[in-house]
Write a protein that holds these residues in place. Structure first.
Motif, PDB file in Angstrom:
ATOM      1  N   LYS A  82       0.835  -1.192   0.000  1.00 49.61           N
ATOM      2  CA  LYS A  82       0.000   0.000   0.000  1.00 49.61           C
ATOM      3  C   LYS A  82       0.873   1.246   0.000  1.00 49.61           C
ATOM      4  O   LYS A  82       1.787   1.384   0.807  1.00 49.61           O
ATOM      5  CB  LYS A  82      -0.899  -0.008   1.242  1.00 49.61           C
ATOM      6  CG  LYS A  82      -1.837   1.191   1.299  1.00 49.61           C
ATOM      7  CD  LYS A  82      -2.684   1.133   2.561  1.00 49.61           C
ATOM      8  CE  LYS A  82      -3.589   2.359   2.631  1.00 49.61           C
ATOM      9  NZ  LYS A  82      -4.424   2.355   3.871  1.00 49.61           N
ATOM     10  N   GLN A  83       0.611   2.161  -0.909  1.00 52.38           N
ATOM     11  CA  GLN A  83       1.399   3.375  -1.036  1.00 52.38           C
ATOM     12  C   GLN A  83       0.861   4.481  -0.113  1.00 52.38           C
ATOM     13  O   GLN A  83      -0.352   4.656   0.014  1.00 52.38           O
ATOM     14  CB  GLN A  83       1.385   3.856  -2.486  1.00 52.38           C
ATOM     15  CG  GLN A  83       1.925   2.838  -3.476  1.00 52.38           C
ATOM     16  CD  GLN A  83       3.373   2.466  -3.166  1.00 52.38           C
ATOM     17  OE1 GLN A  83       4.260   3.303  -3.250  1.00 52.38           O
ATOM     18  NE2 GLN A  83       3.595   1.211  -2.819  1.00 52.38           N
ATOM     19  N   THR A  84       1.797   5.189   0.564  1.00 58.02           N
ATOM     20  CA  THR A  84       1.386   6.231   1.510  1.00 58.02           C
ATOM     21  C   THR A  84       1.833   7.610   1.060  1.00 58.02           C
ATOM     22  O   THR A  84       1.766   8.568   1.821  1.00 58.02           O
ATOM     23  CB  THR A  84       1.972   5.938   2.908  1.00 58.02           C
ATOM     24  OG1 THR A  84       3.401   5.874   2.806  1.00 58.02           O
ATOM     25  CG2 THR A  84       1.422   4.640   3.461  1.00 58.02           C
ATOM     26  N   HIS A  85       2.325   7.724  -0.164  1.00 62.29           N
ATOM     27  CA  HIS A  85       2.763   9.026  -0.659  1.00 62.29           C
ATOM     28  C   HIS A  85       1.598  10.016  -0.656  1.00 62.29           C
ATOM     29  O   HIS A  85       0.508   9.713  -1.132  1.00 62.29           O
ATOM     30  CB  HIS A  85       3.332   8.888  -2.066  1.00 62.29           C
ATOM     31  CG  HIS A  85       3.726  10.196  -2.691  1.00 62.29           C
ATOM     32  ND1 HIS A  85       4.832  10.906  -2.273  1.00 62.29           N
ATOM     33  CD2 HIS A  85       3.139  10.934  -3.677  1.00 62.29           C
ATOM     34  CE1 HIS A  85       4.935  12.026  -2.978  1.00 62.29           C
ATOM     35  NE2 HIS A  85       3.912  12.058  -3.840  1.00 62.29           N
ATOM     36  N   ASN A  87       0.177  11.123   2.089  1.00 67.51           N
ATOM     37  CA  ASN A  87      -0.635  10.952   3.296  1.00 67.51           C
ATOM     38  C   ASN A  87      -0.357  12.113   4.247  1.00 67.51           C
ATOM     39  O   ASN A  87       0.713  12.211   4.844  1.00 67.51           O
ATOM     40  CB  ASN A  87      -0.288   9.619   3.956  1.00 67.51           C
ATOM     41  CG  ASN A  87      -1.238   9.283   5.090  1.00 67.51           C
ATOM     42  OD1 ASN A  87      -1.482  10.090   5.973  1.00 67.51           O
ATOM     43  ND2 ASN A  87      -1.756   8.065   5.059  1.00 67.51           N
ATOM     44  N   THR A  88      -1.307  13.013   4.381  1.00 70.22           N
ATOM     45  CA  THR A  88      -1.112  14.231   5.181  1.00 70.22           C
ATOM     46  C   THR A  88      -0.800  13.909   6.632  1.00 70.22           C
ATOM     47  O   THR A  88       0.074  14.541   7.253  1.00 70.22           O
ATOM     48  CB  THR A  88      -2.373  15.114   5.104  1.00 70.22           C
ATOM     49  OG1 THR A  88      -2.655  15.420   3.738  1.00 70.22           O
ATOM     50  CG2 THR A  88      -2.164  16.415   5.874  1.00 70.22           C
ATOM     51  N   LYS A  89      -1.506  12.946   7.198  1.00 71.69           N
ATOM     52  CA  LYS A  89      -1.308  12.609   8.608  1.00 71.69           C
ATOM     53  C   LYS A  89       0.118  12.137   8.865  1.00 71.69           C
ATOM     54  O   LYS A  89       0.774  12.582   9.818  1.00 71.69           O
ATOM     55  CB  LYS A  89      -2.290  11.519   9.022  1.00 71.69           C
ATOM     56  CG  LYS A  89      -2.208  11.171  10.511  1.00 71.69           C
ATOM     57  CD  LYS A  89      -3.178  10.049  10.874  1.00 71.69           C
ATOM     58  CE  LYS A  89      -4.610  10.519  10.688  1.00 71.69           C
ATOM     59  NZ  LYS A  89      -5.586   9.481  11.156  1.00 71.69           N
ATOM     60  N   LEU A  90       0.642  11.248   8.005  1.00 71.01           N
ATOM     61  CA  LEU A  90       1.998  10.751   8.177  1.00 71.01           C
ATOM     62  C   LEU A  90       3.030  11.864   8.003  1.00 71.01           C
ATOM     63  O   LEU A  90       4.012  11.956   8.754  1.00 71.01           O
ATOM     64  CB  LEU A  90       2.277   9.625   7.180  1.00 71.01           C
ATOM     65  CG  LEU A  90       1.616   8.274   7.474  1.00 71.01           C
ATOM     66  CD1 LEU A  90       1.944   7.273   6.372  1.00 71.01           C
ATOM     67  CD2 LEU A  90       2.076   7.738   8.831  1.00 71.01           C
ATOM     68  N   GLU A  91       2.800  12.727   7.013  1.00 73.24           N
ATOM     69  CA  GLU A  91       3.754  13.809   6.767  1.00 73.24           C
ATOM     70  C   GLU A  91       3.802  14.784   7.945  1.00 73.24           C
ATOM     71  O   GLU A  91       4.860  15.306   8.304  1.00 73.24           O
ATOM     72  CB  GLU A  91       3.388  14.536   5.470  1.00 73.24           C
ATOM     73  CG  GLU A  91       3.636  13.683   4.233  1.00 73.24           C
ATOM     74  CD  GLU A  91       3.374  14.442   2.949  1.00 73.24           C
ATOM     75  OE1 GLU A  91       2.886  15.589   3.027  1.00 73.24           O
ATOM     76  OE2 GLU A  91       3.666  13.895   1.870  1.00 73.24           O
ATOM     77  N   TRP A  94       5.887  12.924  10.816  1.00 74.28           N
ATOM     78  CA  TRP A  94       7.353  12.905  10.713  1.00 74.28           C
ATOM     79  C   TRP A  94       7.961  14.289  10.489  1.00 74.28           C
ATOM     80  O   TRP A  94       9.147  14.446  10.343  1.00 74.28           O
ATOM     81  CB  TRP A  94       7.849  11.903   9.681  1.00 74.28           C
ATOM     82  CG  TRP A  94       7.400  12.071   8.252  1.00 74.28           C
ATOM     83  CD1 TRP A  94       7.526  13.154   7.457  1.00 74.28           C
ATOM     84  CD2 TRP A  94       6.787  11.067   7.449  1.00 74.28           C
ATOM     85  NE1 TRP A  94       7.030  12.900   6.211  1.00 74.28           N
ATOM     86  CE2 TRP A  94       6.562  11.614   6.165  1.00 74.28           C
ATOM     87  CE3 TRP A  94       6.396   9.748   7.674  1.00 74.28           C
ATOM     88  CZ2 TRP A  94       5.965  10.897   5.128  1.00 74.28           C
ATOM     89  CZ3 TRP A  94       5.818   9.029   6.650  1.00 74.28           C
ATOM     90  CH2 TRP A  94       5.607   9.605   5.387  1.00 74.28           C
TER      91      TRP A  94
END
Length: 333
Positions: A82-85, A87-91, A94
Motif C-alpha cells: 500500500k502506497q502512503t505518498h 498521506n497528510t497525517k503521516l507527513e 514525521w
C-alpha cells in the motif's frame, strides 16, 4: 562463501575499531572525562544529544528491518505494498517529531550556553587576557601584572574569565578537558568562563586551521591548588634572578643585540612573547621540552621545528655566543 565474507567484514570492522581506540590521545584531551564545571555541563548536552540520536536510529532501523522482512520479494507473490505518498497525517507526524526532538535539545543547550557566561557577584574571579598569534598563545593577568606565553596557570576551584583576542588570523581557543571551543577573531573580543576542579596538567589547542603551523599551536594549562598558584604568582612578580656567571652576562648582551626588538618585555608592544621568566617554562614554543639542547635547535632554525613560525633564524651567531644566549634565557626565573 557469503558467510566467510561476513566474518571477514566483521573482523576488519573490529580491527578498525581497535585502532580508533588509540586516537583519544592524552587524557587531558578527552572531552568525555571533563575536569571543570563547564566541561561537565557540556558533557550532559553530549549525552542528551547522543540519546536522542540513538533513539532516532533505533526507530529508523527497526522500521527498515521490518520493511525488509515484511515486504521482501517472495516466490509466487507479486503484490505492491500500500502506497502512503501524499498521506497528510503521516507527513505531519514525521515533521512534528523532529521539531519536538530539536526543541528537547535546543532548550537545555541555550540555557547552558547562557549559564556558562554567568558569574555570581560575590564570586572571586581570575581575569586572563588571551591573545592568539601565528603560532603561539599569550596569557596576561591584568590585575596581577603578569604576562607569559604558551603556559597558562590557573587556580583550582576559581572561575577564570578569559578575554580572548586575535592578532592576525582566525584561531580557536580550546581546552578539551575544561570546556568547549571559542572562536578567536581579529578585531573582536570574545569571553568564556572556565574552571578546573582538580590540580593537573591539561592540553590546550587551536581548533581552527590557521596556517602551516596550526597542528603545533598547542599550549599547556597548569591547574594549581590555591597555595601553589599564589607561589607561582609570587615567583612571576619577583624580579628575574641576578646573573651569576660570565656566560649569562655575555648572553644578556647577545639577547639585547639580537632579540630585544621582538622580546622587549611586559610593558612593550612587541611581536614576540615576553621572555623575562623563560626559565620557569616547561616547554619551548609550547611543544619542545625546555632544555639547553632543544633551545639551541629552536634558536638556530625555528621554521624547521614549527613550520610558518614568524621568528627568524639565529644561525649566524658564533657557537660560544649561542651557548651564552641559551644560558641567559634558561637563567630567567
Amino acid at each position: 562463501m557469503k558467510r566467510r565474507n561476513i566474518w571477514r567484514g566483521l573482523f576488519v570492522f573490529a580491527l578498525f575499531a581497535l585502532v580508533l581506540t588509540g586516537c583519544s590521545g592524552h587524557e587531558s584531551l578527552n572531552v568525555l572525562d571533563p575536569s571543570g564545571s563547564a566541561g561537565e555541563k557540556q558533557l550532559d548536552l553530549i549525552k542528551l544529544s547522543f540519546l536522542i540520536m540513538l533513539g532516532v536510529f533505533a526507530v529508523v532501523i527497526t522500521i527498515y528491518i521490518y520493511v525488509l522482512i515484511r515486504f521482501r520479494k517472495r516466490k509466487g507473490v507479486d503484490v505492491m505494498p500500500k502506497q502512503t505518498h501524499g498521506n497528510t497525517k503521516l507527513e505531519i507526524i514525521w515533521t512534528v517529531i523532529p521539531i519536538i526532538l530539536l526543541g528537547i535539545l535546543a532548550v537545555p543547550t541555550v540555557t547552558t550556553t547562557f549559564d556558562l557566561t554567568k558569574i555570581a557577584q560575590d564570586e572571586e574571579v581570575v581575569n586572563v587576557k588571551v591573545t592568539g598569534y601565528q603560532y603561539w598563545w599569550e596569557f596576561e593577568y591584568p590585575e596581577l601584572g603578569i604576562k607569559t606565553a604558551q603556559e597558562l596557570h590557573i587556580p583550582v576551584g576559581k572561575k577564570i574569565n578569559f578575554e580572548i583576542h586575535g592578532k592576525d588570523v582566525l584561531h580557536s581557543f580550546w581546552i578539551p578537558a575544561l570546556g568547549g571551543k571559542v572562536d578567536v577573531i581579529p578585531g573582536r573580543v570574545t569571553n568564556v568562563i572556565l574552571d578546573a576542579n582538580k590540580p593537573g596538567d591539561y592540553q590546550g589547542k587551536c581548533a581552527e586551521l590557521c596556517g602551516a603551523g596550526h597542528a603545533l599551536m598547542d599550549f599547556k594549562v597548569k591547574a594549581h591548588s590555591a597555595e601553589d598558584f599564589d607561589k607561582w604568582v609570587t615567583q612571576m612578580q619577583a624580579p628575574p634572578a641576578e646573573l651569576t656567571t660570565d656566560s649569562e652576562k655575555r648572553g644578556e648582551e647577545v639577547f639585547q643585540q639580537n632579540c630585544l626588538g621582538c622580546h622587549a618585555g611586559i610593558n612593550q608592544s612587541v611581536p614576540g612573547p615576553d621572555l623575562s621568566k623563560f626559565g620557569t617554562r616547561d616547554t619551548i614554543a609550547g611543544m619542545l621540552k625546555n632544555n639547553p639542547e632543544n633551545l639551541k635547535k629552536w634558536l638556530h632554525d625555528p621554521q624547521a621545528i614549527k613550520a610558518g613560525a614568524n621568528m627568524p633564524k639565529i644561525d649566524y651567531l658564533e657557537e660560544k655566543d649561542l651557548d651564552a644566549l641559551v644560558d641567559y634565557l634558561e637563567s630567567r626565573k
